[in-house]
Design a protein around this motif. Structure first.
Motif, PDB file in Angstrom:
ATOM      1  N   ALA A  32       0.821  -1.214   0.000  1.00  0.00           N
ATOM      2  CA  ALA A  32       0.000   0.000   0.000  1.00  0.00           C
ATOM      3  C   ALA A  32       0.858   1.269   0.000  1.00  0.00           C
ATOM      4  N   THR A  33       0.443   2.233  -0.833  1.00  0.00           N
ATOM      5  CA  THR A  33       0.996   3.589  -0.785  1.00  0.00           C
ATOM      6  C   THR A  33      -0.184   4.555  -0.776  1.00  0.00           C
ATOM      7  N   TYR A  34       0.072   5.802  -0.357  1.00  0.00           N
ATOM      8  CA  TYR A  34      -1.013   6.768  -0.157  1.00  0.00           C
ATOM      9  C   TYR A  34      -0.652   8.109  -0.791  1.00  0.00           C
ATOM     10  N   CYS A  35      -1.666   8.836  -1.211  1.00  0.00           N
ATOM     11  CA  CYS A  35      -1.442  10.181  -1.739  1.00  0.00           C
ATOM     12  C   CYS A  35      -2.455  11.146  -1.129  1.00  0.00           C
ATOM     13  N   SER A  36      -2.004  12.348  -0.880  1.00  0.00           N
ATOM     14  CA  SER A  36      -2.857  13.364  -0.260  1.00  0.00           C
ATOM     15  C   SER A  36      -3.662  14.103  -1.323  1.00  0.00           C
ATOM     16  N   ASN A  37      -4.753  14.695  -0.899  1.00  0.00           N
ATOM     17  CA  ASN A  37      -5.507  15.559  -1.794  1.00  0.00           C
ATOM     18  C   ASN A  37      -4.648  16.759  -2.173  1.00  0.00           C
ATOM     19  N   ARG A  38      -4.829  17.219  -3.393  1.00  0.00           N
ATOM     20  CA  ARG A  38      -4.087  18.388  -3.850  1.00  0.00           C
ATOM     21  C   ARG A  38      -4.999  19.613  -3.833  1.00  0.00           C
ATOM     22  N   ILE A  39      -4.400  20.761  -3.492  1.00  0.00           N
ATOM     23  CA  ILE A  39      -5.112  22.027  -3.543  1.00  0.00           C
ATOM     24  C   ILE A  39      -4.356  22.958  -4.489  1.00  0.00           C
ATOM     25  N   GLU A  40      -5.004  24.028  -4.874  1.00  0.00           N
ATOM     26  CA  GLU A  40      -4.451  24.905  -5.899  1.00  0.00           C
ATOM     27  C   GLU A  40      -3.059  25.422  -5.545  1.00  0.00           C
ATOM     28  N   GLU A  41      -2.823  25.704  -4.270  1.00  0.00           N
ATOM     29  CA  GLU A  41      -1.540  26.263  -3.847  1.00  0.00           C
ATOM     30  C   GLU A  41      -0.365  25.328  -4.122  1.00  0.00           C
ATOM     31  N   PHE A  42      -0.641  24.036  -4.283  1.00  0.00           N
ATOM     32  CA  PHE A  42       0.431  23.067  -4.536  1.00  0.00           C
ATOM     33  C   PHE A  42       0.931  23.122  -5.980  1.00  0.00           C
ATOM     34  N   GLY A  43       0.297  23.949  -6.815  1.00  0.00           N
ATOM     35  CA  GLY A  43       0.609  23.946  -8.234  1.00  0.00           C
ATOM     36  C   GLY A  43       1.702  24.891  -8.668  1.00  0.00           C
ATOM     37  N   LYS A  44       2.412  25.520  -7.727  1.00  0.00           N
ATOM     38  CA  LYS A  44       3.473  26.465  -8.083  1.00  0.00           C
ATOM     39  C   LYS A  44       4.647  25.727  -8.724  1.00  0.00           C
ATOM     40  N   ILE A  45       5.054  26.194  -9.903  1.00  0.00           N
ATOM     41  CA  ILE A  45       6.156  25.569 -10.633  1.00  0.00           C
ATOM     42  C   ILE A  45       7.495  25.970 -10.012  1.00  0.00           C
ATOM     43  N   ASN A  46       8.354  24.991  -9.815  1.00  0.00           N
ATOM     44  CA  ASN A  46       9.722  25.215  -9.353  1.00  0.00           C
ATOM     45  C   ASN A  46      10.641  25.069 -10.562  1.00  0.00           C
ATOM     46  N   TRP A  47      11.101  26.199 -11.110  1.00  0.00           N
ATOM     47  CA  TRP A  47      11.903  26.176 -12.332  1.00  0.00           C
ATOM     48  C   TRP A  47      13.293  25.589 -12.105  1.00  0.00           C
ATOM     49  N   ASN A  48      13.674  25.359 -10.856  1.00  0.00           N
ATOM     50  CA  ASN A  48      14.969  24.739 -10.566  1.00  0.00           C
ATOM     51  C   ASN A  48      14.959  23.231 -10.826  1.00  0.00           C
ATOM     52  N   LYS A  49      13.774  22.657 -10.985  1.00  0.00           N
ATOM     53  CA  LYS A  49      13.686  21.219 -11.239  1.00  0.00           C
ATOM     54  C   LYS A  49      14.004  20.923 -12.707  1.00  0.00           C
ATOM     55  N   PRO A  50      14.360  19.678 -13.014  1.00  0.00           N
ATOM     56  CA  PRO A  50      14.659  19.332 -14.410  1.00  0.00           C
ATOM     57  C   PRO A  50      13.416  19.370 -15.287  1.00  0.00           C
ATOM     58  N   ALA A  51      13.644  19.403 -16.606  1.00  0.00           N
ATOM     59  CA  ALA A  51      12.551  19.558 -17.568  1.00  0.00           C
ATOM     60  C   ALA A  51      11.506  18.448 -17.440  1.00  0.00           C
ATOM     61  N   ARG A  52      11.942  17.218 -17.236  1.00  0.00           N
ATOM     62  CA  ARG A  52      10.990  16.099 -17.121  1.00  0.00           C
ATOM     63  C   ARG A  52      10.027  16.319 -15.966  1.00  0.00           C
ATOM     64  N   SER A  53      10.530  16.744 -14.839  1.00  0.00           N
ATOM     65  CA  SER A  53       9.672  16.976 -13.670  1.00  0.00           C
ATOM     66  C   SER A  53       8.660  18.083 -13.942  1.00  0.00           C
ATOM     67  N   ILE A  54       9.112  19.160 -14.594  1.00  0.00           N
ATOM     68  CA  ILE A  54       8.205  20.282 -14.873  1.00  0.00           C
ATOM     69  C   ILE A  54       7.173  19.892 -15.925  1.00  0.00           C
ATOM     70  N   TYR A  55       7.594  19.152 -16.939  1.00  0.00           N
ATOM     71  CA  TYR A  55       6.659  18.680 -17.971  1.00  0.00           C
ATOM     72  C   TYR A  55       5.558  17.834 -17.340  1.00  0.00           C
ATOM     73  N   ASN A  56       5.950  16.899 -16.485  1.00  0.00           N
ATOM     74  CA  ASN A  56       4.955  16.061 -15.803  1.00  0.00           C
ATOM     75  C   ASN A  56       4.048  16.901 -14.903  1.00  0.00           C
ATOM     76  N   PHE A  57       4.623  17.875 -14.233  1.00  0.00           N
ATOM     77  CA  PHE A  57       3.886  18.739 -13.316  1.00  0.00           C
ATOM     78  C   PHE A  57       2.811  19.520 -14.072  1.00  0.00           C
ATOM     79  N   VAL A  58       3.153  19.996 -15.266  1.00  0.00           N
ATOM     80  CA  VAL A  58       2.206  20.767 -16.073  1.00  0.00           C
ATOM     81  C   VAL A  58       1.083  19.879 -16.597  1.00  0.00           C
ATOM     82  N   ARG A  59       1.426  18.757 -17.201  1.00  0.00           N
ATOM     83  CA  ARG A  59       0.384  17.929 -17.821  1.00  0.00           C
ATOM     84  C   ARG A  59      -0.500  17.222 -16.793  1.00  0.00           C
ATOM     85  N   ALA A  60      -0.010  17.097 -15.570  1.00  0.00           N
ATOM     86  CA  ALA A  60      -0.817  16.476 -14.515  1.00  0.00           C
ATOM     87  C   ALA A  60      -1.913  17.390 -13.997  1.00  0.00           C
ATOM     88  N   GLN A  61      -1.803  18.716 -14.239  1.00  0.00           N
ATOM     89  CA  GLN A  61      -2.711  19.660 -13.586  1.00  0.00           C
ATOM     90  C   GLN A  61      -3.394  20.635 -14.545  1.00  0.00           C
TER      91      GLN A  61
END
Length: 308
Positions: free
Chosen positions: A197-226
């Protein structure tokens, strides 16, 4: 005869209702739906109209407390309850009120990704597959026995919209596969492996801030997920204006830049390249600003610009 209640909302709840009506509407005991008319995805009126048209009893509720009260005050206890698009936790009292089982669908391969926003988290975590699990409710979160489980590949071009659509289609197929067994009382179930078993928390709008210091793959996934209709991954212009990044694209170029810096403006494509972590860039294809969608070139005019 087996009697089934539905707790439904949104388009996939409506499709579930349509299917059961076409299969055998006599098994439908009562339909409960959320008064979610302030949500762009609402199918509130269509659900009500369909119930009226087919002479199916229904109740509309605005809060979980109101639902619990209406559900337990009735005299006709259902054999089963099928839950699709319901956002409130089913209480122990309601679980015990039902004669046999409360059945729902979770958009993950349980026991992994129990909890809120499993598809969003799966994309953010760069998972290559997810799935839909039809299962029975128990007191703890998403831990009930599994009726059916189907895997879904997460393609490179998928976003939250395409993944939800895939999941909705599989959910309806699982319902079709198992409704006859539910009605006949011949449903088979397998226990979940608690060690996995693994668990995930509910997401709220404030969690959607992009961190440009992360690599491109992480940001791409972050954008398309939300992306819309979800709140969207966001950032700020240097003057404090909020923008939402709706669509992005991976780029293989190496760029030495400050994270968040606009390094190229593609006037013909309407896009911009933005420097990110690991000396990488990501192409921003579509944004949302001041109430409307637009191409980035309509906002960013200089490679001196930076997104915060």
């Amino acid at each position: 005869m087996t009697k089934i209640d539905l707790l439904i909302s949104k388009s996939y709840g409506l499709e579930c209702l349509k299917y059961i009506i076409n299969y055998d509407k006599k098994v439908l005991n009562r339909v409960y739906t959320l008064d979610d008319r302030n949500d762009k995805r609402t199918k509130f009126q269509e659900i009500i109209d369909l119930c009226k048209e087919n002479q199916i009893e229904f109740s509309t509720v605005s809060t979980n407390k109101e639902f619990e009260m209406k559900f337990k005050q009735r005299s006709d206890t259902p054999d089963y309850v099928i839950v699709v698009g319901w956002y409130w936790i089913i209480s122990e009292g309601t679980l015990n009120f039902v004669k046999r089982e409360i059945i729902g669908f979770h958009y993950s391969l349980l026991p992994k990704y129990r909890g809120g926003s499993p598809l969003v988290w799966a994309i953010i975590n760069n998972e290559q597959e997810t799935g839909v699990t039809m299962f029975c409710f128990r007191e703890k979160i998403d831990n009930g026995p599994i009726i059916e489980q189907t895997k879904i590949s997460i393609e490179e071009t998928d976003d939250i919209n395409t993944l939800v659509e895939k999941s909705n289609n599989i959910m309806l197929t699982q319902l079709e596969n198992n409704l006859p067994k539910i009605i006949d009382g011949k449903m088979e179930m397998d226990l979940q492996n608690e060690m996995e078993a693994t668990y995930c928390s509910n997401r709220i709008e404030e969690f959607g801030k992009i961190n440009w210091n992360k690599p491109a793959r992480s940001i791409y996934n972050f954008v398309r997920a939300q992306t819309f209709p979800y709140p969207g991954a966001f950032a700020f212009l240097e003057d404090g204006t909020k923008i939402r990044v709706l669509k992005a694209k991976m780029v293989s170029d190496v760029w030495y830049s400050v994270p968040g810096q606009v390094v190229r403006i593609n006037k013909e494509q309407g896009s911009i390249l933005v420097g990110v972590g690991n000396n990488e860039v990501i192409e921003i294809l579509l944004i949302y600003i001041n109430g409307s969608e637009t191409y980035p070139v309509n906002v960013f005019k200089s490679i001196k610009s930076r997104i915060l």
